[in-house]
Design a protein around this motif. Sequence first.
Motif, PDB file in Angstrom:
ATOM      1  N   ALA A  28       0.842  -1.198   0.000  1.00  0.00           N
ATOM      2  CA  ALA A  28       0.000   0.000   0.000  1.00  0.00           C
ATOM      3  C   ALA A  28       0.874   1.243   0.000  1.00  0.00           C
ATOM      4  CB  ALA A  28      -0.927  -0.003   1.205  1.00  0.00           C
ATOM      5  N   TYR A  29       0.775   2.025  -1.046  1.00  0.00           N
ATOM      6  CA  TYR A  29       1.518   3.273  -1.121  1.00  0.00           C
ATOM      7  C   TYR A  29       0.797   4.193  -2.094  1.00  0.00           C
ATOM      8  CZ  TYR A  29       3.543   0.767  -5.166  1.00  0.00           C
ATOM      9  OH  TYR A  29       3.718   0.032  -6.313  1.00  0.00           O
ATOM     10  N   GLN A  30       1.281   5.421  -2.132  1.00  0.00           N
ATOM     11  CA  GLN A  30       0.752   6.398  -3.078  1.00  0.00           C
ATOM     12  C   GLN A  30       1.862   6.857  -4.014  1.00  0.00           C
ATOM     13  OE1 GLN A  30      -1.153   9.695  -1.114  1.00  0.00           O
ATOM     14  NE2 GLN A  30      -2.499   8.397   0.116  1.00  0.00           N
ATOM     15  N   PHE A  31       1.462   7.158  -5.250  1.00  0.00           N
ATOM     16  CA  PHE A  31       2.357   7.834  -6.190  1.00  0.00           C
ATOM     17  C   PHE A  31       2.153   9.337  -6.041  1.00  0.00           C
ATOM     18  CE2 PHE A  31       1.575   3.823  -8.606  1.00  0.00           C
ATOM     19  CZ  PHE A  31       2.889   3.370  -8.656  1.00  0.00           C
ATOM     20  N   TYR A  32       3.245  10.066  -5.961  1.00  0.00           N
ATOM     21  CA  TYR A  32       3.207  11.526  -6.026  1.00  0.00           C
ATOM     22  C   TYR A  32       3.789  11.932  -7.374  1.00  0.00           C
ATOM     23  CZ  TYR A  32       2.106  12.285  -1.067  1.00  0.00           C
ATOM     24  OH  TYR A  32       1.497  12.323   0.161  1.00  0.00           O
ATOM     25  N   VAL A  33       3.065  12.748  -8.121  1.00  0.00           N
ATOM     26  CA  VAL A  33       3.483  13.162  -9.465  1.00  0.00           C
ATOM     27  C   VAL A  33       3.490  14.683  -9.536  1.00  0.00           C
ATOM     28  CG1 VAL A  33       2.983  13.053 -11.943  1.00  0.00           C
ATOM     29  CG2 VAL A  33       2.448  11.089 -10.477  1.00  0.00           C
ATOM     30  N   GLN A  49      -1.750  13.114  -6.140  1.00  0.00           N
ATOM     31  CA  GLN A  49      -1.610  11.860  -5.410  1.00  0.00           C
ATOM     32  C   GLN A  49      -2.482  10.788  -6.069  1.00  0.00           C
ATOM     33  OE1 GLN A  49      -2.664  14.330  -1.794  1.00  0.00           O
ATOM     34  NE2 GLN A  49      -1.495  12.681  -0.813  1.00  0.00           N
ATOM     35  N   TYR A  50      -1.864   9.634  -6.316  1.00  0.00           N
ATOM     36  CA  TYR A  50      -2.575   8.493  -6.908  1.00  0.00           C
ATOM     37  C   TYR A  50      -2.352   7.258  -6.046  1.00  0.00           C
ATOM     38  CZ  TYR A  50      -2.844  11.298 -11.211  1.00  0.00           C
ATOM     39  OH  TYR A  50      -3.085  12.287 -12.129  1.00  0.00           O
ATOM     40  N   SER A  51      -3.329   6.377  -6.042  1.00  0.00           N
ATOM     41  CA  SER A  51      -3.154   5.108  -5.335  1.00  0.00           C
ATOM     42  C   SER A  51      -2.173   4.224  -6.101  1.00  0.00           C
ATOM     43  CB  SER A  51      -4.500   4.382  -5.208  1.00  0.00           C
ATOM     44  OG  SER A  51      -4.896   3.852  -6.466  1.00  0.00           O
ATOM     45  N   SER A  52      -1.743   3.131  -5.483  1.00  0.00           N
ATOM     46  CA  SER A  52      -0.810   2.222  -6.140  1.00  0.00           C
ATOM     47  C   SER A  52      -1.427   1.562  -7.374  1.00  0.00           C
ATOM     48  CB  SER A  52      -0.334   1.146  -5.163  1.00  0.00           C
ATOM     49  OG  SER A  52      -1.434   0.419  -4.649  1.00  0.00           O
ATOM     50  N   ARG A  53      -2.748   1.651  -7.501  1.00  0.00           N
ATOM     51  CA  ARG A  53      -3.432   1.108  -8.680  1.00  0.00           C
ATOM     52  C   ARG A  53      -3.743   2.187  -9.715  1.00  0.00           C
ATOM     53  NH1 ARG A  53      -7.154  -3.943  -6.956  1.00  0.00           N
ATOM     54  NH2 ARG A  53      -5.831  -4.756  -5.279  1.00  0.00           N
ATOM     55  N   GLY A  54      -3.340   3.432  -9.416  1.00  0.00           N
ATOM     56  CA  GLY A  54      -3.496   4.494 -10.401  1.00  0.00           C
ATOM     57  C   GLY A  54      -4.731   5.349 -10.249  1.00  0.00           C
ATOM     58  N   ALA A  55      -5.495   5.161  -9.171  1.00  0.00           N
ATOM     59  CA  ALA A  55      -6.703   5.975  -8.961  1.00  0.00           C
ATOM     60  C   ALA A  55      -6.320   7.318  -8.352  1.00  0.00           C
ATOM     61  CB  ALA A  55      -7.677   5.248  -8.046  1.00  0.00           C
ATOM     62  N   LEU A  56      -6.876   8.396  -8.869  1.00  0.00           N
ATOM     63  CA  LEU A  56      -6.599   9.732  -8.357  1.00  0.00           C
ATOM     64  C   LEU A  56      -7.171   9.879  -6.951  1.00  0.00           C
ATOM     65  CD1 LEU A  56      -5.538  12.626  -8.776  1.00  0.00           C
ATOM     66  CD2 LEU A  56      -7.778  13.200  -9.757  1.00  0.00           C
ATOM     67  N   ILE A  57      -6.314  10.324  -6.020  1.00  0.00           N
ATOM     68  CA  ILE A  57      -6.731  10.571  -4.641  1.00  0.00           C
ATOM     69  C   ILE A  57      -7.027  12.049  -4.437  1.00  0.00           C
ATOM     70  CG2 ILE A  57      -5.992  10.507  -2.224  1.00  0.00           C
ATOM     71  CD1 ILE A  57      -4.304   8.029  -2.988  1.00  0.00           C
ATOM     72  N   GLY A  58      -6.149  12.895  -4.941  1.00  0.00           N
ATOM     73  CA  GLY A  58      -6.357  14.325  -4.802  1.00  0.00           C
ATOM     74  C   GLY A  58      -5.079  15.091  -5.083  1.00  0.00           C
ATOM     75  N   THR A  59      -5.076  16.367  -4.754  1.00  0.00           N
ATOM     76  CA  THR A  59      -3.887  17.192  -4.916  1.00  0.00           C
ATOM     77  C   THR A  59      -3.255  17.401  -3.548  1.00  0.00           C
ATOM     78  OG1 THR A  59      -5.248  19.192  -4.787  1.00  0.00           O
ATOM     79  CG2 THR A  59      -4.707  18.347  -6.979  1.00  0.00           C
ATOM     80  N   PHE A 258       8.606   1.899 -12.233  1.00  0.00           N
ATOM     81  CA  PHE A 258       7.578   2.791 -12.757  1.00  0.00           C
ATOM     82  C   PHE A 258       8.262   3.973 -13.433  1.00  0.00           C
ATOM     83  CE2 PHE A 258       5.761   0.581  -9.142  1.00  0.00           C
ATOM     84  CZ  PHE A 258       4.572   0.096  -9.653  1.00  0.00           C
ATOM     85  N   VAL A 259       7.769   4.324 -14.629  1.00  0.00           N
ATOM     86  CA  VAL A 259       8.393   5.375 -15.428  1.00  0.00           C
ATOM     87  C   VAL A 259       7.327   6.327 -15.954  1.00  0.00           C
ATOM     88  CG1 VAL A 259       9.893   5.898 -17.394  1.00  0.00           C
ATOM     89  CG2 VAL A 259      10.178   3.727 -16.166  1.00  0.00           C
ATOM     90  N   LYS A 280       0.207  -0.029 -18.377  1.00  0.00           N
ATOM     91  CA  LYS A 280       0.015   1.365 -17.990  1.00  0.00           C
ATOM     92  C   LYS A 280      -0.720   1.408 -16.649  1.00  0.00           C
ATOM     93  CE  LYS A 280      -0.308   2.933 -22.795  1.00  0.00           C
ATOM     94  NZ  LYS A 280      -1.172   3.554 -23.831  1.00  0.00           N
ATOM     95  N   VAL A 281      -0.148   2.130 -15.696  1.00  0.00           N
ATOM     96  CA  VAL A 281      -0.777   2.278 -14.389  1.00  0.00           C
ATOM     97  C   VAL A 281      -1.690   3.492 -14.381  1.00  0.00           C
ATOM     98  CG1 VAL A 281      -0.359   2.567 -11.912  1.00  0.00           C
ATOM     99  CG2 VAL A 281       1.226   1.217 -13.294  1.00  0.00           C
ATOM    100  N   ILE A 282      -1.235   4.584 -14.985  1.00  0.00           N
ATOM    101  CA  ILE A 282      -2.031   5.813 -15.076  1.00  0.00           C
ATOM    102  C   ILE A 282      -1.984   6.317 -16.515  1.00  0.00           C
ATOM    103  CG2 ILE A 282      -2.408   8.151 -14.192  1.00  0.00           C
ATOM    104  CD1 ILE A 282      -0.710   7.401 -11.765  1.00  0.00           C
TER     105      ILE A 282
END
Length: 297
Positions: A28-33, A49-59, A258-259, A280-282
């Motif tokens: 369980a982690y989040q991607f920060y982009v 912020q996105y979940s590890s599955r690529g779902a948008l969490i928020g800014t 992840f790239v 593709k994750v996101i």
Amino acid sequence: NFQRVVNGQKIRMRLLLLLCIFLHCAVAYQFYVSFHGGSDKGNVNNVYQYSSRGALIGTLVRNDTQLLELRGILPMPGNNSVLFCNANKDQSSIQVVGNICGPGLISSTWATSSLIYHPYDLDMSSQGNIYISNQDSNSVAVVTVNSNNQPIAIQEFLSVTQPRGVRFGSDGYLYIAASKDDFVYAYTVTGDQMYQIQVKHPIGLFAWAHYIFIGSVDSDGYVYQYDTNKQKIVQTFTHDKHMQHPAGIVVDSTGNLFVLCQKDQVLLQFDVASGKYIGKVIENLPDIPEQLAIVNC
């Protein structure tokens, strides 16, 4: 006998459920982009912020009107704050937010100086100091911090032509991507150059185990896996002309690479062990992506 069978099945189901919960928590982690941003309508000057599955969490940041053209992202030890580069030339700074699993936090200026000019990336040494690449001033700055991770001094570490990614390897060397030189340089914290890695137009860097992953703008875009023990490139990742400008690179704890790819505005996933492309994750990122970080939440 029948009741014993039923009870046995219940126990097995509970064990499986506990195992699934454990495995989910383990990854369980989040991607920060961060995004290229700018002053035009539609530009994104924030960290998504996105979940590890690529779902948008928020800014990540609520007061993003003070932000412009974000780049490198550095989660601090303990996951209690994150630093990121505000890269616009006229308002260059290193910003900080606390309680980083937000979203919707207030950022503040962590460091600003004439030595921080168009900052691109940043990383922390084993001594706890922060090293910042500044691509327009052709320099890397070092920020000395106190026990509370607050800056107490800023000075120039060394001069490098157009430095981009910076990462400390497991060997303790600071690796610096010099995009115009076509080299990644390895330095000690005392500023001694140990060796160099020849890579065409290197930009993004990420350190994982005894490897340095190097994003290259060469041709259709590649990520090279460099073994610091053997001091050679041991694997190359690419995907059907979809990896142009691979600036944002991370590897998670289970060996997934992840790239971020700027042209198609997607996040791609690879398996490091096999070198295979996973998918593709996101997709359809809202602006040109720049840097990437993983935060455990």
